[in-house]
Design an enzyme around this catalytic site. Structure first.
Site, PDB file in Angstrom:
ATOM      1  N   ASN A 174       0.876  -1.182   0.000  1.00 17.68           N
ATOM      2  CA  ASN A 174       0.000   0.000   0.000  1.00 17.68           C
ATOM      3  C   ASN A 174       0.911   1.229   0.000  1.00 17.68           C
ATOM      4  OD1 ASN A 174      -1.738   2.091   0.533  1.00 17.68           O
ATOM      5  ND2 ASN A 174      -2.244   1.439   2.623  1.00 17.68           N
ATOM      6  N   TRP A 175       1.000   1.865  -1.165  1.00 19.82           N
ATOM      7  CA  TRP A 175       1.937   3.003  -1.283  1.00 19.82           C
ATOM      8  C   TRP A 175       1.374   4.288  -0.670  1.00 19.82           C
ATOM      9  CZ3 TRP A 175       4.811   2.991  -6.707  1.00 19.82           C
ATOM     10  CH2 TRP A 175       5.689   1.907  -6.723  1.00 19.82           C
ATOM     11  N   LYS A 176       0.125   4.261  -0.256  1.00 22.89           N
ATOM     12  CA  LYS A 176      -0.506   5.451   0.342  1.00 22.89           C
ATOM     13  C   LYS A 176      -0.277   6.665  -0.565  1.00 22.89           C
ATOM     14  CE  LYS A 176       0.257   3.347   4.805  1.00 22.89           C
ATOM     15  NZ  LYS A 176       0.119   3.481   6.223  1.00 22.89           N
TER      16      LYS A 176
ATOM     17  N   HIS B 268      -9.511   1.006   4.973  1.00 24.62           N
ATOM     18  CA  HIS B 268      -8.227   1.213   5.654  1.00 24.62           C
ATOM     19  C   HIS B 268      -8.448   2.203   6.798  1.00 24.62           C
ATOM     20  CE1 HIS B 268      -4.103   2.400   6.452  1.00 24.62           C
ATOM     21  NE2 HIS B 268      -3.728   1.303   5.806  1.00 24.62           N
TER      22      HIS B 268
ATOM     23  N   GLU C  16      -6.781   4.619   7.780  1.00 24.94           N
ATOM     24  CA  GLU C  16      -6.524   6.025   7.438  1.00 24.94           C
ATOM     25  C   GLU C  16      -7.704   6.641   6.698  1.00 24.94           C
ATOM     26  OE1 GLU C  16      -2.652   5.486   5.656  1.00 24.94           O
ATOM     27  OE2 GLU C  16      -1.883   4.902   7.614  1.00 24.94           O
TER      28      GLU C  16
ATOM     29  N   GLU D  41      -5.446  -5.109  10.591  1.00 23.34           N
ATOM     30  CA  GLU D  41      -4.420  -4.087  10.786  1.00 23.34           C
ATOM     31  C   GLU D  41      -4.706  -3.289  12.058  1.00 23.34           C
ATOM     32  OE1 GLU D  41      -2.371  -2.954   6.848  1.00 23.34           O
ATOM     33  OE2 GLU D  41      -4.100  -1.655   7.107  1.00 23.34           O
TER      34      GLU D  41
ATOM     35  N   GLY E 236       2.668   1.812  10.892  1.00 27.49           N
ATOM     36  CA  GLY E 236       3.648   2.895  10.782  1.00 27.49           C
ATOM     37  C   GLY E 236       4.423   3.163  12.055  1.00 27.49           C
TER      38      GLY E 236
ATOM     39  N   SER F 260       3.513  -2.576  10.341  1.00 25.96           N
ATOM     40  CA  SER F 260       4.961  -2.642  10.579  1.00 25.96           C
ATOM     41  C   SER F 260       5.579  -3.984  10.197  1.00 25.96           C
ATOM     42  CB  SER F 260       5.290  -2.272  12.032  1.00 25.96           C
ATOM     43  OG  SER F 260       4.900  -0.934  12.285  1.00 25.96           O
TER      44      SER F 260
ATOM     45  N   GLY G 187       2.809  -1.261   4.300  1.00 28.17           N
ATOM     46  CA  GLY G 187       2.876   0.158   3.964  1.00 28.17           C
ATOM     47  C   GLY G 187       4.312   0.572   3.673  1.00 28.17           C
ATOM     48  N   GLY G 188       4.972   1.143   4.675  1.00 25.78           N
ATOM     49  CA  GLY G 188       6.305   1.730   4.501  1.00 25.78           C
ATOM     50  C   GLY G 188       7.300   0.827   3.783  1.00 25.78           C
TER      51      GLY G 188
HETATM   52  C1  PEP Z   1      -0.740   0.081   6.240  1.00 22.13           C
HETATM   53  O1  PEP Z   1      -0.933   1.274   6.370  1.00 22.13           O
HETATM   54  O2  PEP Z   1      -1.560  -0.626   5.618  1.00 22.13           O
HETATM   55  C2  PEP Z   1       0.461  -0.496   6.846  1.00 22.13           C
HETATM   56  C3  PEP Z   1       0.444  -1.754   7.160  1.00 22.13           C
HETATM   57  O3  PEP Z   1       1.515   0.353   7.057  1.00 22.13           O
HETATM   58  P1  PEP Z   1       2.970  -0.028   7.668  1.00 22.13           P
HETATM   59  O4  PEP Z   1       3.401  -1.313   7.021  1.00 22.13           O
HETATM   60  O5  PEP Z   1       3.832   1.118   7.294  1.00 22.13           O
HETATM   61  O6  PEP Z   1       2.782  -0.195   9.134  1.00 22.13           O
END
Ligand code: PEP
Length: 257
Positions: free
Chosen positions: A10-12, A93, A95, A168, A174, A214, A235-236
């Site tokens: 997920n590149w957000k 999600h 966010e 999640e 994050g 994470s 994500g990251g």
């Molecule tokens: C996400 O936002 O879906 C996510 C899992 O982010 P991260 O891996 O950065 O915690």
């Protein structure tokens, strides 16, 4: 049925055309990890360019509107993202739920629209730190997931192919600190039981449940060893081919979920 592990980036709100080289590198690496299903959800603006070049990875959207079209300035429909080359969409999600006030009912309507447009859906659920501290995480996630899933009549027949659930926990996203494997095991088994209750013995056991929060190359193997973890929403660590494919590599070891 044992399904291929599913690793979704997920590149957000990250990525301009300069990131196309990273998508190419992910696609090339995915061709060497055929035991794993690799996908990325870039910003809308990159769906078509990545889809046009991709030979192995699937490309998806991070959201879509619940209506087919109309006077919704700035929004984009499920049919539009499908037309751009998306084969799936991430919905609900945290966010979107917190940053845009999306309710369970809205997420459910979006999922119905996405299925109707022929998309696969990754439906996110997860509790906040306060909910977990109050001991209500399991009850919260069950209620949220049940209320976010479309009614049976709106679900496609080949559901296990089209629906994925992502657990999640908000406090793990994050932060650099994933949930413990015990917490993941508990919640994934609760989600599995709920999916069987809602979707039946035929489909419920085969819907993949991803963990997100994470996930990194150095913790992925331990997370993938947890029962009922069918992959990861990342994500990251999905923003560079090196770290994202490090996670895919951890998933390419056989794991029976
Ligand atoms: C996400 O936002 O879906 C996510 C899992 O982010 P991260 O891996 O950065 O915690």
């Amino acid at each position: 049925m044992t399904r291929r592990p599913y690793i979704v980036g997920n590149w957000k709100m990250h990525g301009t055309r300069a990131m196309l080289s990273e998508a190419r590198a992910i696609d090339r690496a995915a061709q060497r990890h055929m035991k794993v299903e690799v996908a990325i959800a870039p910003p809308y603006t990159l769906i078509h360019p990545i889809h046009r070049e991709a030979e192995q990875i699937a490309v998806g959207a991070q959201d879509c509107h619940h209506e087919d079209g109309g006077a919704h300035t700035g929004d984009i429909s499920a049919a539009m993202v499908a037309d751009a080359g998306a084969s799936f969409v991430i919905l609900g999600h945290s966010e979107r739920r917190t940053g845009h006030g999306e309710s369970d009912a809205l997420v459910r309507a979006k999922a119905g629209a996405a299925f109707a447009a022929g998309l696969k859906v990754i439906l996110c659920c997860g509790e906040s730190a306060a909910t977990r501290e109050s001991g209500k995480a399991v009850a919260f996630v069950k209620k949220q997931l049940k209320a976010s899933l479309p009614e049976a009549a709106q679900l496609p027949a080949e559901l296990a192919e089209r629906l994925t659930v992502a657990y999640e926990p908000l406090w793990a996203i994050g932060t650099g600190t994933p949930a413990t494997t015990d917490d993941i095991a508990e919640m994934h088994s609760v989600i599995r039981a709920l999916l069987i209750e809602l979707l039946g013995e035929e489909q419920g056991p085969d819907v993949r449940i991803l963990y997100g929060g994470s996930v990194k190359p150095d913790n992925a193997a331990a997370i993938f060893a947890v029962p009922d973890v069918g992959g990861a929403l990342v994500g990251g660590a999905s923003l560079t081919a090196d770290s994202f494919m490090g996670i895919a590599l951890a998933a390419s070891e056989p794991f029976e979920n």
